[in-house]
Design a protein around this motif. Structure first.
Motif, PDB file in Angstrom:
ATOM      1  N   ASP A   1      16.838 112.969  99.668  1.00  0.00           N
ATOM      2  CA  ASP A   1      16.669 111.680 100.333  1.00  0.00           C
ATOM      3  C   ASP A   1      15.911 110.689  99.456  1.00  0.00           C
ATOM      4  O   ASP A   1      15.509 109.638  99.936  1.00  0.00           O
ATOM      5  CB  ASP A   1      15.911 111.873 101.657  1.00  0.00           C
ATOM      6  CG  ASP A   1      16.651 112.806 102.606  1.00  0.00           C
ATOM      7  OD1 ASP A   1      17.894 112.816 102.569  1.00  0.00           O
ATOM      8  OD2 ASP A   1      15.982 113.522 103.364  1.00  0.00           O
ATOM      9  N   GLY A   2      15.724 111.013  98.187  1.00  0.00           N
ATOM     10  CA  GLY A   2      14.956 110.169  97.281  1.00  0.00           C
ATOM     11  C   GLY A   2      15.830 109.236  96.470  1.00  0.00           C
ATOM     12  O   GLY A   2      16.991 108.997  96.789  1.00  0.00           O
ATOM     13  N   THR A   3      15.251 108.720  95.381  1.00  0.00           N
ATOM     14  CA  THR A   3      15.939 107.744  94.532  1.00  0.00           C
ATOM     15  C   THR A   3      16.233 108.269  93.126  1.00  0.00           C
ATOM     16  O   THR A   3      16.750 107.536  92.298  1.00  0.00           O
ATOM     17  CB  THR A   3      15.070 106.469  94.407  1.00  0.00           C
ATOM     18  OG1 THR A   3      13.793 106.834  93.883  1.00  0.00           O
ATOM     19  CG2 THR A   3      14.902 105.784  95.748  1.00  0.00           C
ATOM     20  N   ALA A   4      15.892 109.521  92.863  1.00  0.00           N
ATOM     21  CA  ALA A   4      16.170 110.126  91.558  1.00  0.00           C
ATOM     22  C   ALA A   4      16.778 111.504  91.785  1.00  0.00           C
ATOM     23  O   ALA A   4      16.528 112.141  92.812  1.00  0.00           O
ATOM     24  CB  ALA A   4      14.884 110.243  90.741  1.00  0.00           C
ATOM     25  N   PRO A   5      17.581 111.979  90.849  1.00  0.00           N
ATOM     26  CA  PRO A   5      18.173 113.306  91.022  1.00  0.00           C
ATOM     27  C   PRO A   5      17.120 114.416  90.956  1.00  0.00           C
ATOM     28  O   PRO A   5      16.093 114.268  90.303  1.00  0.00           O
ATOM     29  CB  PRO A   5      19.168 113.427  89.859  1.00  0.00           C
ATOM     30  CG  PRO A   5      18.889 112.315  88.936  1.00  0.00           C
ATOM     31  CD  PRO A   5      18.034 111.318  89.635  1.00  0.00           C
ATOM     32  N   LEU A   6      17.398 115.487  91.663  1.00  0.00           N
ATOM     33  CA  LEU A   6      16.558 116.692  91.612  1.00  0.00           C
ATOM     34  C   LEU A   6      17.286 117.719  90.758  1.00  0.00           C
ATOM     35  O   LEU A   6      18.475 117.968  90.964  1.00  0.00           O
ATOM     36  CB  LEU A   6      16.325 117.244  93.016  1.00  0.00           C
ATOM     37  CG  LEU A   6      15.480 116.365  93.934  1.00  0.00           C
ATOM     38  CD1 LEU A   6      15.599 116.829  95.371  1.00  0.00           C
ATOM     39  CD2 LEU A   6      14.029 116.408  93.484  1.00  0.00           C
ATOM     40  N   GLU A   7      16.581 118.313  89.820  1.00  0.00           N
ATOM     41  CA  GLU A   7      17.182 119.281  88.900  1.00  0.00           C
ATOM     42  C   GLU A   7      16.688 120.692  89.215  1.00  0.00           C
ATOM     43  O   GLU A   7      15.544 120.871  89.611  1.00  0.00           O
ATOM     44  CB  GLU A   7      16.819 118.929  87.447  1.00  0.00           C
ATOM     45  CG  GLU A   7      17.154 117.509  87.040  1.00  0.00           C
ATOM     46  CD  GLU A   7      18.644 117.218  87.016  1.00  0.00           C
ATOM     47  OE1 GLU A   7      19.433 118.156  86.754  1.00  0.00           O
ATOM     48  OE2 GLU A   7      19.022 116.064  87.284  1.00  0.00           O
ATOM     49  N   ASP A   8      17.532 121.676  88.988  1.00  0.00           N
ATOM     50  CA  ASP A   8      17.202 123.104  89.116  1.00  0.00           C
ATOM     51  C   ASP A   8      16.526 123.425  90.451  1.00  0.00           C
ATOM     52  O   ASP A   8      15.395 123.898  90.498  1.00  0.00           O
ATOM     53  CB  ASP A   8      16.312 123.560  87.955  1.00  0.00           C
ATOM     54  CG  ASP A   8      17.002 123.397  86.619  1.00  0.00           C
ATOM     55  OD1 ASP A   8      18.230 123.619  86.576  1.00  0.00           O
ATOM     56  OD2 ASP A   8      16.328 123.049  85.639  1.00  0.00           O
ATOM     57  N   VAL A   9      17.233 123.174  91.534  1.00  0.00           N
ATOM     58  CA  VAL A   9      16.712 123.462  92.868  1.00  0.00           C
ATOM     59  C   VAL A   9      16.926 124.949  93.144  1.00  0.00           C
ATOM     60  O   VAL A   9      18.049 125.435  93.101  1.00  0.00           O
ATOM     61  CB  VAL A   9      17.415 122.608  93.946  1.00  0.00           C
ATOM     62  CG1 VAL A   9      16.877 122.936  95.320  1.00  0.00           C
ATOM     63  CG2 VAL A   9      17.246 121.134  93.633  1.00  0.00           C
TER      64      VAL A   9
ATOM     65  N   LYS B   1      21.967 130.701  94.488  1.00  0.00           N
ATOM     66  CA  LYS B   1      20.505 130.851  94.484  1.00  0.00           C
ATOM     67  C   LYS B   1      19.844 129.657  93.801  1.00  0.00           C
ATOM     68  O   LYS B   1      18.740 129.287  94.150  1.00  0.00           O
ATOM     69  CB  LYS B   1      20.120 132.154  93.775  1.00  0.00           C
ATOM     70  CG  LYS B   1      18.639 132.430  93.797  1.00  0.00           C
ATOM     71  CD  LYS B   1      18.362 133.886  94.022  1.00  0.00           C
ATOM     72  CE  LYS B   1      16.904 134.225  93.987  1.00  0.00           C
ATOM     73  NZ  LYS B   1      16.165 133.772  95.137  1.00  0.00           N
ATOM     74  N   THR B   2      20.537 129.046  92.845  1.00  0.00           N
ATOM     75  CA  THR B   2      20.031 127.867  92.141  1.00  0.00           C
ATOM     76  C   THR B   2      21.106 126.784  92.126  1.00  0.00           C
ATOM     77  O   THR B   2      22.266 127.068  91.834  1.00  0.00           O
ATOM     78  CB  THR B   2      19.641 128.221  90.695  1.00  0.00           C
ATOM     79  OG1 THR B   2      18.674 129.273  90.728  1.00  0.00           O
ATOM     80  CG2 THR B   2      19.031 127.036  89.986  1.00  0.00           C
ATOM     81  N   ILE B   3      20.700 125.563  92.448  1.00  0.00           N
ATOM     82  CA  ILE B   3      21.605 124.414  92.394  1.00  0.00           C
ATOM     83  C   ILE B   3      21.198 123.595  91.173  1.00  0.00           C
ATOM     84  O   ILE B   3      20.042 123.159  91.076  1.00  0.00           O
ATOM     85  CB  ILE B   3      21.494 123.569  93.680  1.00  0.00           C
ATOM     86  CG1 ILE B   3      21.845 124.413  94.892  1.00  0.00           C
ATOM     87  CG2 ILE B   3      22.383 122.340  93.588  1.00  0.00           C
ATOM     88  CD1 ILE B   3      21.546 123.756  96.220  1.00  0.00           C
ATOM     89  N   PRO B   4      22.118 123.382  90.223  1.00  0.00           N
ATOM     90  CA  PRO B   4      21.758 122.680  88.985  1.00  0.00           C
ATOM     91  C   PRO B   4      21.215 121.270  89.221  1.00  0.00           C
ATOM     92  O   PRO B   4      20.251 120.869  88.586  1.00  0.00           O
ATOM     93  CB  PRO B   4      23.062 122.634  88.193  1.00  0.00           C
ATOM     94  CG  PRO B   4      23.926 123.678  88.790  1.00  0.00           C
ATOM     95  CD  PRO B   4      23.501 123.836  90.209  1.00  0.00           C
TER      96      PRO B   4
END
Length: 171
Positions: free
Chosen positions: A66-74, A91-94
């Motif tokens: 819900d933010g304004t920047a991408p999230l990496e390695d979730v 298990k991990t979302i890039p």
């Protein structure tokens, strides 16, 4: 301090300084890179489900940004009651882009010895600097096979008793 939901980009800012009759001003550019905001919920919004002792049950979790920047390695993880198993796919979302949602399939297997009732499983999503968790209530039922066997044994015992009374009568 910019608001949390401001879009990433360059913003011109006028900086003024004044002291004892002297003033100075300078235009600078404030560069906002944005920030991701991680969210974790169930596909239908309901954080509860059902399972049978000893059998695998599947649930769908939604990881959102819900933010304004991408999230990496979730990374997805969680904790379930003792002797239960939980598996996550993936298990991990890039990467999760702003305003994007990704599905994660969770399979939970309660122990064979689990007593019928309500249990809590906690699921977590972690990214660099951001995390979100959701407590998921799982209602466990047990197999009714032994209940049916018990009723059958009682029925056979009653038939034997009625047969003995009919054959020998009341004395």
């Amino acid at each position: 301090t910019p608001p949390r939901d401001v879009k990433a980009g360059n913003y011109p800012v006028l900086v003024k300084v004044a002291a004892e009759g002297a003033t100075a001003e300078q235009r600078v550019t404030l560069q906002i890179s944005g920030q991701g905001r991680l969210s974790l919920t169930a596909k239908d919004g309901r954080l509860s489900g059902e399972a049978t002792a000893g059998k695998t049950a599947g649930y769908t979790l939604i990881v959102g940004n819900d933010g304004t920047a991408p999230l990496e390695d979730v990374e997805i993880s969680g904790s379930v009651p003792t002797n239960w198993k939980a598996e996550y796919n993936p298990k991990t979302i890039p990467s999760v882009a702003p305003n994007e949602k990704k599905e994660v399939q969770v399979t939970v297997t309660p122990s064979d010895k689990t007593i019928a009732g309500d249990y809590v499983a906690s699921f977590r999503a972690n990214a660099k600097g951001e995390s979100s968790n959701a407590d998921f209530r799982i209602t466990v039922t047990t197999s009714t096979l032994w209940g049916i066997v018990g009723i059958g044994i009682i029925a056979v015992a009653l038939l034997v008793l009625l047969g003995a009374v009919a054959r020998f009568g009341r004395r």
